[in-house]
Design a protein around this motif. Structure first.
Motif, mmCIF file in Angstrom:
data_model
loop_
_atom_site.group_PDB
_atom_site.id
_atom_site.type_symbol
_atom_site.label_atom_id
_atom_site.label_comp_id
_atom_site.label_asym_id
_atom_site.label_seq_id
_atom_site.Cartn_x
_atom_site.Cartn_y
_atom_site.Cartn_z
ATOM 1 N N THR A 43 0.827 -1.194 0.000
ATOM 2 C CA THR A 43 0.000 0.000 0.000
ATOM 3 C C THR A 43 0.874 1.261 0.000
ATOM 4 O OG1 THR A 43 -1.852 1.082 1.099
ATOM 5 C CG2 THR A 43 -0.222 0.098 2.526
ATOM 6 N N THR B 157 -0.271 -2.631 7.067
ATOM 7 C CA THR B 157 0.325 -1.495 7.772
ATOM 8 C C THR B 157 -0.687 -0.858 8.726
ATOM 9 O OG1 THR B 157 -0.366 0.093 6.102
ATOM 10 C CG2 THR B 157 1.797 -0.925 5.794
ATOM 11 N N LEU C 230 -2.834 1.415 7.703
ATOM 12 C CA LEU C 230 -3.155 2.758 7.197
ATOM 13 C C LEU C 230 -4.564 2.817 6.606
ATOM 14 C CD1 LEU C 230 0.334 3.518 5.611
ATOM 15 C CD2 LEU C 230 -0.707 4.760 7.514
ATOM 16 N N ASP D 194 -6.274 -10.634 -3.433
ATOM 17 C CA ASP D 194 -5.712 -10.723 -4.792
ATOM 18 C C ASP D 194 -4.260 -10.289 -4.845
ATOM 19 O OD1 ASP D 194 -6.183 -7.883 -4.332
ATOM 20 O OD2 ASP D 194 -5.787 -7.622 -6.470
ATOM 21 N N ILE E 76 -7.735 -7.900 5.534
ATOM 22 C CA ILE E 76 -6.396 -7.931 6.132
ATOM 23 C C ILE E 76 -6.021 -6.549 6.667
ATOM 24 C CG2 ILE E 76 -5.253 -7.521 3.890
ATOM 25 C CD1 ILE E 76 -3.061 -9.497 4.911
ATOM 26 N N LEU F 111 -0.383 -12.465 0.682
ATOM 27 C CA LEU F 111 -1.455 -13.462 0.687
ATOM 28 C C LEU F 111 -2.417 -13.271 -0.473
ATOM 29 C CD1 LEU F 111 -2.351 -13.467 4.491
ATOM 30 C CD2 LEU F 111 -0.563 -14.721 3.269
#
Ligand code: IMP
Length: 176
Positions: free
Chosen positions: A76, A104, A106, A159, A101, A153
């Protein structure tokens, strides 16, 4: 990632099913009489959301948001924007954000701040996975599925560049 590299199973569909059942039981205990709104963050949490709500046998509503970090990267960029907003008014409602998920943190931290400004009665987070090793901002996950290692993952909604979302297990791939 080379086009030859194959996803390797990290969490099997059976482990995922058992964990989603556990989360559903925890959420049922807390929300049975509260008619919560579950907000799924697209696209990654669509399978988790679909499996979870079918195990919640009490009145609830669903809504969807799409967020995006700028750039096309396996990591990200940290700049988050709302691509698709929720359709329902959530002022005074009990909200559970459904995430695939927390990496980080953020994206989730931005989202929780964004929703908090709409004055819900309460705001909690369920994340299927979290990678604590990469956390940049602190995010409290109220209903957590799995703590995962620092691997990229895919599967069960997750994806890599729009690939592999359909895999029934959570796998990892080697990325550059
Ligand atoms: P964060 O802002 O770093 O916590 O990441 C949030 C978003 O990055 C997630 O909602 C995912 O869409 C994506 N992401 C982070 N790690 C992974 C991964 O291992 N596989 C697939 N997507 C990921």
């Amino acid at each position: 990632m080379s086009s030859q590299s194959k996803p390797i199973i990290l969490l099997s569909r059976q482990e995922i099913e058992a964990t989603v059942r556990r989360l559903a039981a925890e959420i049922t205990k807390d929300y049975r009489n509260r008619n919560p709104v579950l907000i799924s963050v697209l696209k990654g949490s669509f399978i988790f959301m679909a499996d979870l709500v079918r195990l919640l046998d009490f009145p609830l509503e669903v809504d969807f948001m799409r967020l995006s970090s700028y750039g096309r990267s396996s990591r990200t960029s940290g700049k988050v924007r709302v691509v698709q907003d929720i359709g329902s008014a959530i002022k005074g409602r009990d909200i559970i954000v459904i995430e695939d998920i927390v990496d980080t943190g953020l994206t989730t931290s931005f989202l929780l701040g964004y929703l908090r400004e709409k004055n819900p009665a309460s705001l909690r987070l369920s994340a299927l996975t979290e990678k604590p090793s990469r956390r940049k901002v602190s995010v409290n996950v109220d209903y957590l599925g799995f703590t995962v290692p620092d691997k990229f993952l895919v599967g069960y909604g997750l994806d890599w560049d729009e690939k592999f979302r359909y895999l029934p297990d959570i796998c990892y791939v080697e990325v550059e």
